[in-house]
Design a protein around this motif. Structure first.
Motif, PDB file in Angstrom:
ATOM      1  N   ALA A  40     -11.076   7.230  -5.532  1.00 27.41           N
ATOM      2  CA  ALA A  40     -10.342   8.118  -5.823  1.00 27.41           C
ATOM      3  C   ALA A  40      -8.805   7.598  -6.340  1.00 27.41           C
ATOM      4  N   PHE A  41      -8.575   6.417  -5.697  1.00 31.90           N
ATOM      5  CA  PHE A  41      -7.244   5.759  -6.145  1.00 31.90           C
ATOM      6  C   PHE A  41      -7.528   5.080  -7.535  1.00 31.90           C
ATOM      7  N   LEU A  42      -8.650   4.625  -7.807  1.00 28.86           N
ATOM      8  CA  LEU A  42      -8.886   4.128  -9.240  1.00 28.86           C
ATOM      9  C   LEU A  42      -8.621   5.469 -10.189  1.00 28.86           C
ATOM     10  N   SER A  43      -9.307   6.438  -9.870  1.00 25.63           N
ATOM     11  CA  SER A  43      -9.178   7.576 -10.773  1.00 25.63           C
ATOM     12  C   SER A  43      -7.727   8.090 -10.897  1.00 25.63           C
ATOM     13  N   TYR A 204      -8.700  -4.129  -5.899  1.00 25.01           N
ATOM     14  CA  TYR A 204      -8.243  -5.406  -5.055  1.00 25.01           C
ATOM     15  C   TYR A 204      -6.927  -4.832  -4.074  1.00 25.01           C
ATOM     16  N   LEU A 205      -6.088  -4.032  -4.740  1.00 25.25           N
ATOM     17  CA  LEU A 205      -4.930  -3.435  -3.999  1.00 25.25           C
ATOM     18  C   LEU A 205      -5.433  -2.659  -2.927  1.00 25.25           C
ATOM     19  N   TRP A 206      -6.527  -1.601  -3.141  1.00 23.78           N
ATOM     20  CA  TRP A 206      -6.525  -0.506  -2.153  1.00 23.78           C
ATOM     21  C   TRP A 206      -7.513  -1.434  -1.002  1.00 23.78           C
ATOM     22  N   SER A 229       7.594  -6.721 -23.881  1.00 22.39           N
ATOM     23  CA  SER A 229       7.973  -6.136 -22.667  1.00 22.39           C
ATOM     24  C   SER A 229       7.592  -4.754 -22.300  1.00 22.39           C
ATOM     25  N   ARG A 230       7.063  -3.968 -23.681  1.00 24.68           N
ATOM     26  CA  ARG A 230       6.698  -2.763 -23.139  1.00 24.68           C
ATOM     27  C   ARG A 230       5.395  -2.585 -22.274  1.00 24.68           C
ATOM     28  N   GLU A 231       4.592  -3.807 -22.548  1.00 21.97           N
ATOM     29  CA  GLU A 231       3.483  -3.823 -21.732  1.00 21.97           C
ATOM     30  C   GLU A 231       3.804  -4.131 -20.158  1.00 21.97           C
ATOM     31  N   ALA A 232       4.926  -4.950 -20.122  1.00 21.87           N
ATOM     32  CA  ALA A 232       5.456  -5.384 -18.686  1.00 21.87           C
ATOM     33  C   ALA A 232       5.863  -3.980 -18.172  1.00 21.87           C
ATOM     34  N   ALA A 233       6.474  -3.142 -18.776  1.00 18.88           N
ATOM     35  CA  ALA A 233       7.142  -1.860 -18.503  1.00 18.88           C
ATOM     36  C   ALA A 233       6.099  -1.095 -17.874  1.00 18.88           C
ATOM     37  N   TRP A 234       4.976  -1.055 -18.528  1.00 25.31           N
ATOM     38  CA  TRP A 234       3.877  -0.241 -18.335  1.00 25.31           C
ATOM     39  C   TRP A 234       3.242  -0.698 -17.044  1.00 25.31           C
ATOM     40  N   TRP A 235       2.933  -1.936 -16.639  1.00 26.68           N
ATOM     41  CA  TRP A 235       2.749  -2.538 -15.256  1.00 26.68           C
ATOM     42  C   TRP A 235       3.929  -2.384 -14.329  1.00 26.68           C
ATOM     43  N   SER A 236       5.083  -2.135 -14.740  1.00 28.60           N
ATOM     44  CA  SER A 236       6.191  -1.788 -13.542  1.00 28.60           C
ATOM     45  C   SER A 236       5.776  -0.529 -13.224  1.00 28.60           C
ATOM     46  N   GLU A 237       5.331   0.499 -14.003  1.00 33.42           N
ATOM     47  CA  GLU A 237       5.154   1.780 -13.563  1.00 33.42           C
ATOM     48  C   GLU A 237       3.820   2.065 -12.706  1.00 33.42           C
ATOM     49  N   VAL A 238       2.921   1.177 -13.107  1.00 37.13           N
ATOM     50  CA  VAL A 238       1.449   0.991 -12.096  1.00 37.13           C
ATOM     51  C   VAL A 238       1.955   0.621 -11.147  1.00 37.13           C
ATOM     52  N   PHE A 239       2.910  -0.638 -10.913  1.00 36.80           N
ATOM     53  CA  PHE A 239       3.115  -1.011  -9.393  1.00 36.80           C
ATOM     54  C   PHE A 239       3.928   0.094  -8.587  1.00 36.80           C
ATOM     55  N   THR A 240       4.764   0.650  -9.314  1.00 41.61           N
ATOM     56  CA  THR A 240       5.847   1.690  -8.632  1.00 41.61           C
ATOM     57  C   THR A 240       4.996   2.742  -8.119  1.00 41.61           C
ATOM     58  N   PHE A 241       4.086   3.409  -9.089  1.00 45.27           N
ATOM     59  CA  PHE A 241       3.238   4.355  -8.582  1.00 45.27           C
ATOM     60  C   PHE A 241       2.231   4.230  -7.557  1.00 45.27           C
ATOM     61  N   SER A 242       1.402   3.028  -7.471  1.00 43.45           N
ATOM     62  CA  SER A 242       0.778   2.414  -6.532  1.00 43.45           C
ATOM     63  C   SER A 242       1.579   2.351  -5.079  1.00 43.45           C
ATOM     64  N   ASP A 244       4.206   3.746  -4.152  1.00 42.17           N
ATOM     65  CA  ASP A 244       4.254   5.290  -3.492  1.00 42.17           C
ATOM     66  C   ASP A 244       3.220   5.980  -3.122  1.00 42.17           C
ATOM     67  N   HIS A 245       2.059   5.754  -4.048  1.00 44.40           N
ATOM     68  CA  HIS A 245       0.975   6.567  -3.384  1.00 44.40           C
ATOM     69  C   HIS A 245       0.426   5.952  -2.380  1.00 44.40           C
ATOM     70  N   LEU A 246       0.490   4.611  -2.211  1.00 39.90           N
ATOM     71  CA  LEU A 246      -0.222   4.335  -0.631  1.00 39.90           C
ATOM     72  C   LEU A 246       0.721   4.007   0.148  1.00 39.90           C
ATOM     73  N   GLY A 247       1.975   4.507   0.235  1.00 41.08           N
ATOM     74  CA  GLY A 247       3.163   4.347   1.283  1.00 41.08           C
ATOM     75  C   GLY A 247       3.480   3.286   1.237  1.00 41.08           C
ATOM     76  N   LEU A 248       3.642   2.176   0.376  1.00 40.31           N
ATOM     77  CA  LEU A 248       4.017   0.756   0.516  1.00 40.31           C
ATOM     78  C   LEU A 248       5.503   0.692   0.317  1.00 40.31           C
ATOM     79  N   ALA A 249       6.233  -0.129   0.703  1.00 39.84           N
ATOM     80  CA  ALA A 249       7.617  -0.314   0.421  1.00 39.84           C
ATOM     81  C   ALA A 249       7.767  -1.048  -0.953  1.00 39.84           C
ATOM     82  N   ARG A 250       8.894  -0.739  -1.602  1.00 37.95           N
ATOM     83  CA  ARG A 250       8.994  -1.247  -2.960  1.00 37.95           C
ATOM     84  C   ARG A 250       8.939  -2.814  -2.862  1.00 37.95           C
ATOM     85  N   GLY A 251       8.311  -3.509  -3.693  1.00 36.33           N
ATOM     86  CA  GLY A 251       8.272  -4.629  -3.932  1.00 36.33           C
ATOM     87  C   GLY A 251       6.990  -5.297  -3.099  1.00 36.33           C
TER      88      GLY A 251
END
Length: 543
Positions: A40-43, A204-206, A229-242, A244-251
């Protein structure tokens, strides 16, 4: 838990699984890793972020078309304010400040244990260049890293009668995911293969964020082959969403980005800025960087490289790359990691003395330049490298105070400087022999292979085949005066096939799919258009 059989019967959370036949052990690994919550998280990640990967890859193609028409990579005037601005990345977690020596390798169970037990600060467990992306290898790799983070990993080698388990206080574990260009064909979303990077990252994260939180640490990644850097920005969004989704502190999620493509060296400030809430370091992925230099500048005859063996870090374009990475990182309070020493210690004392002297000289250059840490591929190199960094760092964890102000401004010309050196028949022959052995092993499920005293991964084969392609395309002269042509390459290929077959023996030749390796390497090397990655057509041959 989701059974292996159930995965192949119907879509789950919008994902369709097309798995190869597996034995009971491999099925058990899939059952433990591909649980319904993990799927579900991967999806969630694939549906939200997968479509943009196509956009990012399409932009890469447009950029390359511009280079092929005569443009050269350069600093972007539109982001001058980011390069000139006074900003820093988020504070680095305490357990990531000391990374003086890192070892890398695939996610094979025994190798994971040995690497974590090595006398190093960090083990980078590699789902990318050191891992052949077979389905079973990737899934078992996730299981191995889960067990490593839990501290329960062990392995019994019945053939050798040896037992492997973790020692107290193992190295810090960082996982490298696949690059954005690599699909995962066994899982589709809306009929399209998902990005392999999202599969590796999400699973791995899950499976590890809870165990790592209980140990007071975050979840750490290496990100490979970014070009912009547009690819780095994409990863930043993936990290931030993840988070928030898992209830983890920023960073909680932290990343080290490999600067291993030529376009990315002109985007280092921008990459750090885009990922400033999650990034801790940049790394000189120098072997892939050489490959990218060839590939990016493939239409420019003035940038043709000499024999691979002489393209070393003392060459001006590579030395400039290392020094600029250090200056950029330290200005932004990020670590600057050095490159790989791929040597394998020799049992012959005279040979080993020469090997260790080369490693020592390489690492002295890196630490003298100001790098905070460096890589090795074999634990036997650790004592030599430790002596070097202790000489330069003493008891310090890093060299963040080394700003390289003496360098002044680094220019486009510094970073693209043509490389001197001969092109030789022996260099071509060596490229052919190494490539055939590596590709054959990779097609057989092994991504990290000892060949002629070096621990090779996919970057070596990529440099070797693109180098010869470049010589053919631009009709380069060998040191003996002959022009490199398709006919000359095919002649040398036929001769070196016989040499390699004699070296490895008929049984290994048949077992490791050498015939397919010869076909793939030969076709890619003489093609009219340079293939972006040999691992893309090669991947279609894997289970």
């Amino acid at each position: 838990m989701t059974s292996h059989q159930a995965l192949t019967q119907a879509p789950i959370q919008g994902l369709t699984f097309k798995l190869p036949d597996s034995d009971s052990v491999q099925s058990d690994a899939a059952t433990q890793i591909l649980t319904e919550p993990a799927i579900a998280f991967l999806s969630a990640l694939v549906s939200r972020f997968g479509p943009e990967v196509d956009t990012l890859l399409a932009q890469r193609e447009r950029d390359q078309q511009a280079y092929d028409k005569g443009q050269l990579p350069d600093f972007d005037p539109a982001t001058q304010d980011i390069r000139d601005g006074e900003w820093q990345v988020a504070d680095i977690p305490a357990d990531l400040l000391k990374r003086r020596l890192e070892i890398t390798g695939p996610v094979d169970r025994k190798m994971v244990i040995n690497a974590l037990n090595a006398d190093v600060d960090v083990f980078m467990a590699d789902f990318e260049d050191a891992q052949s992306p077979t389905w079973n290898g990737l899934i078992e790799g996730q299981l191995n890293l889960r067990d490593a983070n839990l501290g329960t990993i062990s392995h019994h080698d019945s053939e050798r009668g040896k037992h492997y388990e973790l020692k107290p206080d193992p190295a810090l574990l960082i996982a490298r995911v696949r690059g954005l260009h690599l699909p995962e064909k066994h899982i589709t979303w809306q009929g399209k293969a998902i990005p392999g990077a999202l599969m590796d990252f999400s699973l791995y994260l899950w499976h590890n964020h809870v165990a790592r939180a209980e140990r007071g640490t975050g979840v750490y990644f290496y990100l490979p082959k970014l070009q912009h850097s547009r690819e780095a920005a994409w990863w930043s969004e993936v990290f931030t969403f993840s988070e928030d989704h898992l209830g983890l502190a920023r960073g909680t999620i932290r990343a080290t980005v490999l600067i291993e493509t030529l376009p990315a060296v002109f985007q280092m400030h921008e990459i750090l800025h885009a990922l400033r809430h999650h990034i801790v370091a940049l790394n000189c992925g120098r072997w892939d960087y050489i490959f990218s230099y060839i590939k990016t500048l493939r239409a420019h005859a003035e940038y043709v490289l000499p024999d691979r063996q002489v393209v070393t870090m003392d060459k001006p374009f590579l030395n400039a790359y290392s020094r600029l990475l250090i200056a950029t990182c330290h200005r932004r309070k990020a670590l600057a990691m050095g490159g790989m020493a791929a040597f394998i210690p020799s049992k012959d004392s005279a040979d080993n003395e020469q090997i260790l002297a080369k490693v020592k000289a390489d690492k002295e250059r890196e630490f003298a330049n100001g790098h905070d840490g460096t890589w090795i591929a074999h634990p036997g190199l650790a004592p030599t490298v430790k002596a070097v960094y202790q000489q330069h760092l003493g008891d310090a964890d890093n060299q963040l105070g080394q700003l390289r102000e003496q360098d002044g401004e680094m220019t486009q010309a510094d970073l693209l400087a043509p490389c001197s050196g001969e092109r030789t028949e022996q260099g071509m022959r060596a490229n052919i022999r190494v490539s055939l052995q590596y590709i054959a092993a990779w097609l057989s499920g092994k991504g990290c292979v000892p060949i002629y005293g070096l621990m090779e991964d996919a970057a070596t084969a990529e440099i070797s085949r693109t180098s010869i392609w470049q010589w053919i395309t631009h009709a380069q002269k060998l040191a003996d005066g002959r022009t490199v042509t398709r006919e000359l390459f095919n002649q040398l290929l036929e001769e070196e096939v016989a040499v390699v077959r004699a070296e490895v023996g008929d049984s290994r030749w048949q077992a490791e799919r050498f015939e397919l390796a010869v076909k793939l390497f030969g076709e890619l090397t003489v093609a009219e258009q340079l293939s972006e990655f040999l691992t893309l057509p090669g991947y279609q041959q894997l289970d």
